[in-house]
Motif scaffolding. Sequence first.
Motif, mmCIF file in Angstrom:
data_model
loop_
_atom_site.group_PDB
_atom_site.id
_atom_site.type_symbol
_atom_site.label_atom_id
_atom_site.label_comp_id
_atom_site.label_asym_id
_atom_site.label_seq_id
_atom_site.Cartn_x
_atom_site.Cartn_y
_atom_site.Cartn_z
ATOM 1 N N GLN A 1 0.227 18.157 10.202
ATOM 2 C CA GLN A 1 1.396 17.424 9.710
ATOM 3 C C GLN A 1 1.493 16.016 10.294
ATOM 4 O O GLN A 1 2.340 15.233 9.878
ATOM 5 N N GLY A 2 0.650 15.680 11.280
ATOM 6 C CA GLY A 2 0.715 14.352 11.890
ATOM 7 C C GLY A 2 0.759 14.423 13.405
ATOM 8 O O GLY A 2 0.397 15.428 14.012
ATOM 9 N N TYR A 3 1.206 13.332 14.022
ATOM 10 C CA TYR A 3 1.284 13.274 15.480
ATOM 11 C C TYR A 3 2.284 14.296 16.014
ATOM 12 O O TYR A 3 3.268 14.642 15.360
ATOM 13 N N GLU A 4 2.044 14.736 17.268
ATOM 14 C CA GLU A 4 3.000 15.584 17.979
ATOM 15 C C GLU A 4 3.409 14.849 19.261
ATOM 16 O O GLU A 4 2.911 15.138 20.352
ATOM 17 N N PRO A 5 4.311 13.850 19.138
ATOM 18 C CA PRO A 5 4.640 12.996 20.276
ATOM 19 C C PRO A 5 5.512 13.666 21.326
ATOM 20 O O PRO A 5 5.692 13.111 22.408
ATOM 21 N N LEU A 6 6.048 14.851 21.017
ATOM 22 C CA LEU A 6 6.963 15.505 21.954
ATOM 23 C C LEU A 6 6.312 16.684 22.669
ATOM 24 O O LEU A 6 6.996 17.590 23.150
ATOM 25 N N PHE A 7 4.998 16.655 22.787
ATOM 26 C CA PHE A 7 4.265 17.507 23.730
ATOM 27 C C PHE A 7 3.032 16.698 24.100
ATOM 28 O O PHE A 7 1.924 16.958 23.627
ATOM 29 N N ALA A 8 3.253 15.667 24.918
ATOM 30 C CA ALA A 8 2.240 14.634 25.115
ATOM 31 C C ALA A 8 2.401 13.982 26.481
ATOM 32 O O ALA A 8 3.448 14.102 27.129
ATOM 33 N N LEU A 9 1.349 13.274 26.892
ATOM 34 C CA LEU A 9 1.343 12.590 28.179
ATOM 35 C C LEU A 9 1.435 11.087 27.971
ATOM 36 O O LEU A 9 0.753 10.532 27.097
ATOM 37 N N TYR A 10 2.274 10.431 28.783
ATOM 38 C CA TYR A 10 2.461 8.987 28.713
ATOM 39 C C TYR A 10 2.405 8.385 30.104
ATOM 40 O O TYR A 10 2.905 8.972 31.066
ATOM 41 N N LYS A 11 1.840 7.172 30.201
ATOM 42 C CA LYS A 11 1.759 6.450 31.469
ATOM 43 C C LYS A 11 2.632 5.201 31.429
ATOM 44 O O LYS A 11 3.103 4.780 30.374
ATOM 45 N N LYS A 12 2.807 4.591 32.606
ATOM 46 C CA LYS A 12 3.709 3.441 32.739
ATOM 47 C C LYS A 12 3.326 2.288 31.809
ATOM 48 O O LYS A 12 4.183 1.492 31.423
ATOM 49 N N THR B 1 6.055 8.918 39.437
ATOM 50 C CA THR B 1 4.632 9.092 39.159
ATOM 51 C C THR B 1 4.180 8.110 38.081
ATOM 52 O O THR B 1 4.983 7.609 37.303
ATOM 53 N N GLU B 2 2.883 7.879 38.023
ATOM 54 C CA GLU B 2 2.311 6.989 37.026
ATOM 55 C C GLU B 2 2.430 7.570 35.623
ATOM 56 O O GLU B 2 2.544 6.833 34.644
ATOM 57 N N ALA B 3 2.413 8.889 35.528
ATOM 58 C CA ALA B 3 2.412 9.550 34.229
ATOM 59 C C ALA B 3 3.549 10.550 34.126
ATOM 60 O O ALA B 3 4.013 11.101 35.134
ATOM 61 N N VAL B 4 3.984 10.781 32.900
ATOM 62 C CA VAL B 4 4.921 11.866 32.613
ATOM 63 C C VAL B 4 4.323 12.704 31.489
ATOM 64 O O VAL B 4 3.598 12.195 30.628
ATOM 65 N N PHE B 5 4.608 13.989 31.527
ATOM 66 C CA PHE B 5 4.278 14.859 30.399
ATOM 67 C C PHE B 5 5.593 15.298 29.785
ATOM 68 O O PHE B 5 6.452 15.865 30.472
ATOM 69 N N VAL B 6 5.743 15.023 28.505
ATOM 70 C CA VAL B 6 7.016 15.208 27.811
ATOM 71 C C VAL B 6 6.936 16.406 26.877
ATOM 72 O O VAL B 6 5.930 16.620 26.197
ATOM 73 N N SER B 7 8.023 17.185 26.847
ATOM 74 C CA SER B 7 8.148 18.250 25.855
ATOM 75 C C SER B 7 9.581 18.296 25.359
ATOM 76 O O SER B 7 10.527 18.023 26.104
ATOM 77 N N SER B 8 9.737 18.647 24.097
ATOM 78 C CA SER B 8 11.064 19.021 23.624
ATOM 79 C C SER B 8 11.464 20.329 24.302
ATOM 80 O O SER B 8 10.619 21.041 24.848
ATOM 81 N N CYS B 9 12.753 20.641 24.261
ATOM 82 C CA CYS B 9 13.267 21.782 25.025
ATOM 83 C C CYS B 9 13.280 23.077 24.228
ATOM 84 O O CYS B 9 13.757 24.103 24.729
ATOM 85 N N ASP B 10 12.750 23.063 22.999
ATOM 86 C CA ASP B 10 12.978 24.192 22.103
ATOM 87 C C ASP B 10 11.691 24.779 21.539
ATOM 88 O O ASP B 10 11.665 25.257 20.405
ATOM 89 N N LEU B 11 10.618 24.762 22.322
ATOM 90 C CA LEU B 11 9.353 25.339 21.866
ATOM 91 C C LEU B 11 9.327 26.835 22.184
ATOM 92 O O LEU B 11 9.415 27.212 23.356
ATOM 93 N N PRO B 12 9.167 27.691 21.196
ATOM 94 C CA PRO B 12 9.111 29.127 21.480
ATOM 95 C C PRO B 12 7.840 29.553 22.209
ATOM 96 O O PRO B 12 7.857 30.512 22.969
ATOM 97 N N PHE B 13 6.743 28.819 21.973
ATOM 98 C CA PHE B 13 5.445 29.250 22.514
ATOM 99 C C PHE B 13 4.722 28.105 23.223
ATOM 100 O O PHE B 13 3.582 27.775 22.874
ATOM 101 N N PRO B 14 5.345 27.474 24.224
ATOM 102 C CA PRO B 14 4.652 26.383 24.920
ATOM 103 C C PRO B 14 3.359 26.896 25.547
ATOM 104 O O PRO B 14 3.332 27.963 26.147
ATOM 105 N N ASN B 15 2.298 26.138 25.391
ATOM 106 C CA ASN B 15 0.953 26.632 25.669
ATOM 107 C C ASN B 15 0.382 25.965 26.917
ATOM 108 O O ASN B 15 0.143 24.744 26.930
ATOM 109 N N ALA B 16 0.141 26.766 27.950
ATOM 110 C CA ALA B 16 -0.358 26.228 29.215
ATOM 111 C C ALA B 16 -1.753 25.634 29.069
ATOM 112 O O ALA B 16 -2.063 24.593 29.665
ATOM 113 N N ALA B 17 -2.611 26.285 28.295
ATOM 114 C CA ALA B 17 -3.979 25.791 28.139
ATOM 115 C C ALA B 17 -3.989 24.436 27.434
ATOM 116 O O ALA B 17 -4.751 23.533 27.814
#
Length: 205
Positions: free
Chosen positions: A127-138, A90-106
Amino acid sequence: MSEVEKGDVTGVILVGGKSRRMGRDKAFLEVAGKPLFQRVLELFQESFSRVVLAGGAPERFAGYDLPVLPDLYPGSPLGGIYTALSLADTEAVFVSSCDLPFPNAAVLRYLCSLSDGYAAVVPETPQGYEPLFALYKKGCLEPIRLQLERGDFCAYAWYPEVKVRLVPPGELAPLDPDGTAFCNINTPEQFAQLAAGTGGRCPAG
């Protein structure tokens, strides 16, 4: 998903962390009877047609029947992002770390809805950027590769090289009223607080 349809994004769960501060595998710590990894996985399986794991040892996740991609540049979350984005269909990926207790669908859906015209969509927290719950493209691949080749593993140092939609805390607050979407558990003390019950709050760091 508005601008990005379900089939247009690959869900990527980063599983290469060493959990050094925790002292045991964070991905399989249980909150309310369910492993942290499972919490993220279920959200991603509801949200995306494709889900892959990046950076981990395949045997750790043998029971899940998911592709596990070895990092092309081992040793950092940025390497996992690069690996998944390189190999995604796919053109895009949505990335998350594997250890979020409350990942939020909304929050996830909202971030995906903002992708039109941007190479990346990244939340900001107090606290700053949250790069590990984010969308990235090619379009992010080349600046990430160049940074990795320099031996710089900062997950966001390359942002000035592409068009990034930064999403400030106030914009996300209505979707995350408890402020738990980006909660991250790193130490045994934090996990003990969470396991003991924190009223849905993220334990203090």
